[in-house]
Design an enzyme around this catalytic site. Structure first.
Site, PDB file in Angstrom:
ATOM      1  N   ASN A   1       7.629  60.685  -6.553  1.00  0.00           N
ATOM      2  CA  ASN A   1       6.519  61.102  -5.690  1.00  0.00           C
ATOM      3  C   ASN A   1       6.475  62.619  -5.740  1.00  0.00           C
ATOM      4  O   ASN A   1       7.512  63.276  -5.570  1.00  0.00           O
ATOM      5  CB  ASN A   1       6.750  60.687  -4.233  1.00  0.00           C
ATOM      6  CG  ASN A   1       6.704  59.176  -4.030  1.00  0.00           C
ATOM      7  OD1 ASN A   1       6.510  58.419  -4.969  1.00  0.00           O
ATOM      8  ND2 ASN A   1       6.883  58.754  -2.789  1.00  0.00           N
TER       9      ASN A   1
ATOM     10  N   GLU B   1       3.576  58.433  -6.448  1.00  0.00           N
ATOM     11  CA  GLU B   1       2.626  59.025  -5.485  1.00  0.00           C
ATOM     12  C   GLU B   1       2.239  60.415  -5.937  1.00  0.00           C
ATOM     13  O   GLU B   1       3.104  61.203  -6.337  1.00  0.00           O
ATOM     14  CB  GLU B   1       3.241  59.183  -4.075  1.00  0.00           C
ATOM     15  CG  GLU B   1       3.211  57.943  -3.225  1.00  0.00           C
ATOM     16  CD  GLU B   1       3.782  58.171  -1.833  1.00  0.00           C
ATOM     17  OE1 GLU B   1       3.569  59.269  -1.258  1.00  0.00           O
ATOM     18  OE2 GLU B   1       4.450  57.264  -1.335  1.00  0.00           O
TER      19      GLU B   1
ATOM     20  N   GLN C   1       1.104  52.426   7.639  1.00  0.00           N
ATOM     21  CA  GLN C   1      -0.045  53.324   7.564  1.00  0.00           C
ATOM     22  C   GLN C   1      -1.387  52.596   7.488  1.00  0.00           C
ATOM     23  O   GLN C   1      -2.410  53.170   7.802  1.00  0.00           O
ATOM     24  CB  GLN C   1       0.135  54.274   6.368  1.00  0.00           C
ATOM     25  CG  GLN C   1       1.359  55.158   6.526  1.00  0.00           C
ATOM     26  CD  GLN C   1       1.552  56.116   5.375  1.00  0.00           C
ATOM     27  OE1 GLN C   1       2.223  55.785   4.400  1.00  0.00           O
ATOM     28  NE2 GLN C   1       0.969  57.291   5.458  1.00  0.00           N
TER      29      GLN C   1
ATOM     30  N   ARG D   1       0.258  49.600  -5.323  1.00  0.00           N
ATOM     31  CA  ARG D   1       1.558  49.784  -4.668  1.00  0.00           C
ATOM     32  C   ARG D   1       1.378  49.683  -3.148  1.00  0.00           C
ATOM     33  O   ARG D   1       0.610  50.450  -2.566  1.00  0.00           O
ATOM     34  CB  ARG D   1       2.147  51.148  -5.058  1.00  0.00           C
ATOM     35  CG  ARG D   1       3.481  51.390  -4.405  1.00  0.00           C
ATOM     36  CD  ARG D   1       4.159  52.706  -4.797  1.00  0.00           C
ATOM     37  NE  ARG D   1       5.307  52.853  -3.919  1.00  0.00           N
ATOM     38  CZ  ARG D   1       5.657  53.945  -3.274  1.00  0.00           C
ATOM     39  NH1 ARG D   1       4.983  55.075  -3.446  1.00  0.00           N
ATOM     40  NH2 ARG D   1       6.686  53.959  -2.471  1.00  0.00           N
TER      41      ARG D   1
ATOM     42  N   ASP E   1      -1.368  51.022  15.751  1.00  0.00           N
ATOM     43  CA  ASP E   1      -1.650  49.698  16.326  1.00  0.00           C
ATOM     44  C   ASP E   1      -2.710  48.928  15.537  1.00  0.00           C
ATOM     45  O   ASP E   1      -2.605  47.726  15.348  1.00  0.00           O
ATOM     46  CB  ASP E   1      -2.123  49.831  17.788  1.00  0.00           C
ATOM     47  CG  ASP E   1      -1.002  50.300  18.710  1.00  0.00           C
ATOM     48  OD1 ASP E   1       0.109  50.581  18.193  1.00  0.00           O
ATOM     49  OD2 ASP E   1      -1.227  50.380  19.934  1.00  0.00           O
TER      50      ASP E   1
ATOM     51  N   TYR F   1       3.881  66.128  -4.696  1.00  0.00           N
ATOM     52  CA  TYR F   1       2.638  66.687  -4.168  1.00  0.00           C
ATOM     53  C   TYR F   1       2.522  68.197  -4.346  1.00  0.00           C
ATOM     54  O   TYR F   1       1.477  68.721  -4.642  1.00  0.00           O
ATOM     55  CB  TYR F   1       2.509  66.380  -2.664  1.00  0.00           C
ATOM     56  CG  TYR F   1       2.285  64.915  -2.348  1.00  0.00           C
ATOM     57  CD1 TYR F   1       1.004  64.403  -2.241  1.00  0.00           C
ATOM     58  CD2 TYR F   1       3.355  64.053  -2.158  1.00  0.00           C
ATOM     59  CE1 TYR F   1       0.784  63.061  -1.950  1.00  0.00           C
ATOM     60  CE2 TYR F   1       3.153  62.709  -1.874  1.00  0.00           C
ATOM     61  CZ  TYR F   1       1.864  62.222  -1.764  1.00  0.00           C
ATOM     62  OH  TYR F   1       1.657  60.893  -1.481  1.00  0.00           O
TER      63      TYR F   1
ATOM     64  N   HIS G   1       9.171  51.416   3.602  1.00  0.00           N
ATOM     65  CA  HIS G   1       8.419  52.678   3.661  1.00  0.00           C
ATOM     66  C   HIS G   1       8.434  53.136   5.129  1.00  0.00           C
ATOM     67  O   HIS G   1       7.406  53.142   5.802  1.00  0.00           O
ATOM     68  CB  HIS G   1       7.007  52.469   3.125  1.00  0.00           C
ATOM     69  CG  HIS G   1       6.316  53.723   2.677  1.00  0.00           C
ATOM     70  ND1 HIS G   1       5.812  53.916   1.416  1.00  0.00           N
ATOM     71  CD2 HIS G   1       6.033  54.875   3.340  1.00  0.00           C
ATOM     72  CE1 HIS G   1       5.255  55.107   1.315  1.00  0.00           C
ATOM     73  NE2 HIS G   1       5.366  55.720   2.483  1.00  0.00           N
TER      74      HIS G   1
ATOM     75  N   GLU H   1      11.181  57.575  -0.428  1.00  0.00           N
ATOM     76  CA  GLU H   1      11.524  58.933  -0.012  1.00  0.00           C
ATOM     77  C   GLU H   1      12.693  59.044   0.967  1.00  0.00           C
ATOM     78  O   GLU H   1      12.522  59.439   2.129  1.00  0.00           O
ATOM     79  CB  GLU H   1      10.281  59.626   0.556  1.00  0.00           C
ATOM     80  CG  GLU H   1       9.171  59.710  -0.474  1.00  0.00           C
ATOM     81  CD  GLU H   1       7.965  60.506   0.000  1.00  0.00           C
ATOM     82  OE1 GLU H   1       7.892  60.821   1.194  1.00  0.00           O
ATOM     83  OE2 GLU H   1       7.103  60.807  -0.840  1.00  0.00           O
TER      84      GLU H   1
HETATM   85  C1  BGP Z   1       4.437  60.895   1.269  1.00  0.00           C
HETATM   86  C2  BGP Z   1       4.591  59.530   1.894  1.00  0.00           C
HETATM   87  C3  BGP Z   1       3.304  58.826   2.138  1.00  0.00           C
HETATM   88  C4  BGP Z   1       2.176  59.739   2.590  1.00  0.00           C
HETATM   89  C5  BGP Z   1       2.127  61.077   1.874  1.00  0.00           C
HETATM   90  C6  BGP Z   1       1.241  62.091   2.556  1.00  0.00           C
HETATM   91  O1  BGP Z   1       5.557  61.681   1.526  1.00  0.00           O
HETATM   92  O2  BGP Z   1       5.370  58.686   1.090  1.00  0.00           O
HETATM   93  O3  BGP Z   1       3.555  57.767   3.042  1.00  0.00           O
HETATM   94  O4  BGP Z   1       2.152  59.849   3.953  1.00  0.00           O
HETATM   95  O5  BGP Z   1       3.392  61.655   1.763  1.00  0.00           O
HETATM   96  O6  BGP Z   1       1.990  62.853   3.467  1.00  0.00           O
HETATM   97  P1  BGP Z   1       1.612  63.177   4.979  1.00  0.00           P
HETATM   98  O7  BGP Z   1       1.150  61.888   5.565  1.00  0.00           O
HETATM   99  O8  BGP Z   1       2.890  63.626   5.618  1.00  0.00           O
HETATM  100  O9  BGP Z   1       0.608  64.255   4.924  1.00  0.00           O
END
Ligand code: BGP
Length: 482
Positions: A318, A390, A30, A88, A63, A320, A133, A178
């Site tokens: 993690n 996360e 990323q 991290r 890239d 969200y 990852h 994940e």
């Molecule tokens: C988590 C991942 C991260 C990051 C984040 C945001 O699931 O571990 O790498 O990407 O989500 O999610 P997204 O990029 O799908 O919006």
């Protein structure tokens, strides 16, 4: 009355315990870019973006990304500006082992990670390293990737190389980020690398192989490196919290939790090991009904159960967002992404009316979910050490990002309640992300960064957002009080 309210608000303790650690995260694919610099090998994400640009929202790729391969000094500076206790990041398998196998170790790759690790340590910031990852070497993908049981051997060899090179300085390790995304999301949706859809088989084969690969790496660390280095190792699971839509859906919501979290956590963290019994039963029934002679979820031998069980030094979470769970209605179609609809369980997800949406389609705001998730994990797996590896928020706002600050405050308040009211032994929190980056199928359209990245600038200039100032202040004061 308003005075009383004010008093009770002040009396609320919004302070983090002493010793609590704050960090921020990124991942190699990323941010690094430099996808073919020096002897770096091709990863499955390099291939995916190049071959299927239409699968990425803005048809972009990794890239150049944030060019962290060249801008790593600035990344360390940002971590220092924020006052992070740890940073991290992940190692790119093909930057270190270009062929995917341990027959050749890249000098450039080794130098890059040595520089990053040493640079962080010089500033007193702990490196917190993820081995994997999502950027599997394409050479291994060509051999079946995570559906080939040999992946556990390949991963074990790779893990040993990383521990050998960096284990003297890195004390915090995540084996795999994940697993549910690598397996369920990939093989159910086709929107991530590799675009192979195989929900009835691939996802479950992958599930077992990931468990074995993680356990191999953990055991290698435990036996060969822990005596010298005394670090800590875990796997970072993704958690979407599931609440039942109505009381009648309570049992189904619990089954959905066992499916999304238990299927990846129970083999490692439970006292008994192996798959959660309810899931083993449900998936066997579905498989037999479909005409298979046995369950699509591969069985563990007793020896394997013992091998995987207990392969953790802490629980990496993690988190969200959340969902409501209800029984699927007659004739209703399933949409696996965003990884919660489960056709095999007849479970359908939806959002609560009053949950706010975000700029990303899979993400609804429900701060209480993080507290409930932690309490559930504690109840399932006991009083172990938890670290949030996360948590963060996507928005299309620019430098001024009040909504992101609001999100962080609301979620962190629930984290405090988990610690103080529910007695969860939580020792650290990681913001996703240190900077805007390539957000997988969203490309660069979705922005999670505490720092904004200017993709028009050849050096990918990074500028702190208001949320970076908020986080810096939190780390300095340890309190959510303004
Ligand atoms: C988590 C991942 C991260 C990051 C984040 C945001 O699931 O571990 O790498 O990407 O989500 O999610 P997204 O990029 O799908 O919006």
């Amino acid at each position: 009355f308003s005075t009383l309210l004010a008093v009770s608000w002040c009396a609320e303790d919004l302070t983090f315990p002493p010793g609590f650690k704050f960090g921020a995260a990124t991942a190699a694919f990323q941010v690094e870019g430099a996808w073919n610099v020096s002897d770096k090998g091709e990863s499955k994400w390099d291939r995916f973006c190049h071959e299927f640009p239409h699968k990425i929202q803005d048809r972009s790729n990794g890239d150049v990304a944030c060019d962290s391969y060249h801008q790593w000094k600035r990344d360390i500076e940002m971590a220092e500006e924020l006052g992070l206790h740890f940073y991290r990041f992940s190692v790119s398998w093909t930057r270190l082992l270009p062929s995917g196998f341990a027959n050749h170790i890249s000098e450039d790759g080794t130098r890059y990670y040595n520089n990053l690790i040493d640079g962080l340590l010089e500033k007193g910031i702990e490196p917190f390293v993820t081995l994997y990852h999502w950027d599997l070497p394409q050479s291994l993908q060509d051999l079946g990737g995570w559906t080939n049981p040999l992946v556990a051997d390949w991963f074990a060899d790779y893990a040993r190389v990383v521990f050998t090179l960096f284990g003297d300085r890195v004390k915090w390790w995540i084996t795999i980020n994940e697993p549910i995304v690598i397996c369920d999301v990939v093989y159910n949706s086709g929107i991530m690398a590799p675009p192979i859809i195989s929900p009835e088989t691939g996802a479950y084969l992958c599930n077992k192989n990931v468990m074995m690969a993680h356990a191999r790496a953990y055991r290698i660390y435990d036996e060969e490196f822990r005596p010298k280095y005394q670090g800590k190792v875990s796997v970072a699971n993704h958690h979407i919290w599931f609440d039942p839509l109505t009381p009648a859906d309570a049992e189904l919501a619990e089954l959905a939790r066992q499916n999304a979290v238990g299927r990846y956590a129970h083999p490692i963290y439970s006292k008994t090991g192996g798959w959660p019994a309810s899931i083993e039963k449900a998936l066997e029934e579905v498989s037999l009904k479909r005409g298979y002679s046995k369950s699509s979820l591969p069985a563990f031998t007793q020896e394997e159960i013992e091998f995987v069980r207990g392969t953790y030094d802490f629980y990496a979470m993690n988190h969200y967002t959340s969902r409501l769970i209800r029984k699927a209605r007659e004739g209703e179609t399933f949409n696996f992404w965003p990884f919660a609809d489960c056709i095999d369980l007849g479970a359908k997800v939806q959002k609560q009316e009053d949950w706010d949406v975000t700029s990303t389609f899979w993400f609804f705001i429900h701060p209480e979910g993080i507290r409930r998730q932690l309490a559930w994990l504690k109840q399932q797996y006991g009083d172990i050490e938890f670290i949030i590896t996360e948590n963060g928020f996507p928005t299309v706002e620019g430098i001024h990002d009040p909504i992101r600050i609001k999100y962080y405050k609301a979620y962190l308040k629930q984290v405090l309640l988990a610690i103080k009211e529910d007695g969860v032994y939580l020792t650290g929190y990681t913001a996703w992300s240190l900077m805007d980056n390539f957000e997988w199928s969203d490309g660069y359209a979705t922005k999670f960064g505490l720092y904004q990245v200017d993709y028009n600038d050849p050096h990918r200039k990074r500028t702190p957002r208001d949320s970076a100032r908020f986080y810096k202040n939190l780390i300095k004061t340890y309190t959510l009080d303004d």
